[in-house]
Enzyme design. Structure first.
Site, short mmCIF file in Angstrom:
data_model
loop_
_atom_site.label_atom_id
_atom_site.label_comp_id
_atom_site.label_asym_id
_atom_site.label_seq_id
_atom_site.Cartn_x
_atom_site.Cartn_y
_atom_site.Cartn_z
N ALA A 1 3.89 1.57 -1.05
CA ALA A 1 4.61 1.61 -2.41
C ALA A 1 3.52 2.54 -3.34
O ALA A 1 4.22 3.34 -4.20
CB ALA A 1 5.07 0.42 -2.67
N LYS B 1 1.14 4.26 -2.92
CA LYS B 1 0.55 5.58 -2.39
C LYS B 1 1.90 6.45 -2.59
O LYS B 1 1.75 7.83 -2.90
CB LYS B 1 0.05 5.73 -1.00
CG LYS B 1 -1.12 4.94 -0.65
CD LYS B 1 -2.11 5.57 -1.90
CE LYS B 1 -3.66 5.07 -1.58
NZ LYS B 1 -4.58 5.72 -2.61
N TYR C 1 0.89 -1.25 -0.22
CA TYR C 1 0.06 -0.05 0.10
C TYR C 1 0.87 1.21 -0.10
O TYR C 1 0.58 2.23 -0.54
CB TYR C 1 -0.78 0.06 1.10
CG TYR C 1 -1.72 1.20 1.35
CD1 TYR C 1 -2.94 1.23 0.57
CD2 TYR C 1 -1.86 2.15 2.14
CE1 TYR C 1 -3.91 2.05 0.64
CE2 TYR C 1 -2.65 3.21 2.32
CZ TYR C 1 -3.79 3.35 1.21
OH TYR C 1 -4.70 4.31 1.56
#
Length: 251
Positions: free
Chosen positions: A160, A162, A158
């Site tokens: 990575a 964002k 997640y």
């Protein structure tokens, strides 16, 4: 004397709009006068219920099923939107999922799902919308990132994506500035949604201890910033990320 609302005459598209932050953004863009807000989500039943609640007449909020991770489906749905309304002035890339796990236990499927929904979807939607925005010499793209972009245990996948949203945003902003198209991001902190309600209580409690405002944010508090970035009030803001985290991050 009639008051002109700041998004009057604009066509907006919001992904992941069935609930939570996406539904709140859809509502705010509608209230701020967008001619039409096309709400996209994979869960059509919930999306239609949300759209009906926001706009019973069905004239301002239009629900369309779309899997934003599927580039062919995105091209088809956005093609329909272009055919029907002639343009897209505002694109809010909000769709996102979590598949949390410590990295040594994370499966390839958990990694791939997050990448496709949270990051590749931006490529899919922007690939269709950007040429039209360049042609019309106008556009507002708002991408929803997260404070998790700065790192979070159990969320390597997640986080990575964002963080990738931020790099995508800044790079696209540099490419499109000369075409009067702004591209910005919002990094929400802990916001009260179905996603955060599913978090273990000890994790959410720990996060709240690190938040100076000592509370969760509300989806409407993200929506107000999204509306600002989608309007001409933000005409000299591009390539930026606004943290809406109650002070969780101060950098």
């Amino acid at each position: 004397m009639r008051t002109v609302k700041k998004l009057e005459s604009k066509v907006a598209v919001v992904t992941g709009a069935a609930q939570g932050i996406g539904a709140a953004i859809t509502k705010r863009l509608m209230e701020d006068g967008a001619d039409v807000v096309v709400a996209l989500d994979l869960n059509l039943e919930q999306l239609e219920a949300t759209a009906k609640e926001l706009d019973a007449a069905g004239k301002q909020v239009v629900a369309k099923k779309c899997n934003v991770a599927d580039k062919e489906e995105v091209a088809k749905v956005f093609g329909e939107i272009m055919d029907e309304y002639g343009k897209v002035d505002i694109l809010v890339n909000n769709a996102g999922i979590t598949r949390d796990a410590m990295f040594h236990k994370m499966s390839q499927e958990q990694w791939d799902q997050i990448i496709s929904v949270n990051l590749s979807s931006l490529y899919n939607t922007c690939k269709v919308v950007v040429p039209k925005m360049r042609e019309q010499n106008y556009g507002k793209i708002v991408n929803i990132s997260s404070t998790s972009a700065w790192g979070n245990a159990g969320q390597t996948n997640y986080a990575a994506t964002k963080a990738g949203v931020l790099g995508f945003t800044r790079s696209l902003a540099k490419e499109l500035g000369g075409k009067n198209v702004t591209v910005n991001a919002i990094a929400p902190g802990l916001i009260e949604t179905a996603m955060t309600k599913a978090m273990p209580e000890h994790i959410s409690s720990m996060a709240l201890m690190l938040c100076p405002l000592a509370r969760m944010g509300q989806p409407e508090e993200i929506a107000s910033v999204a509306s600002f970035l989608a309007s001409d009030d933000s005409s000299f803001v591009t390539g930026d990320c606004i943290q809406v985290s109650g002070g969780f991050l101060m950098a």
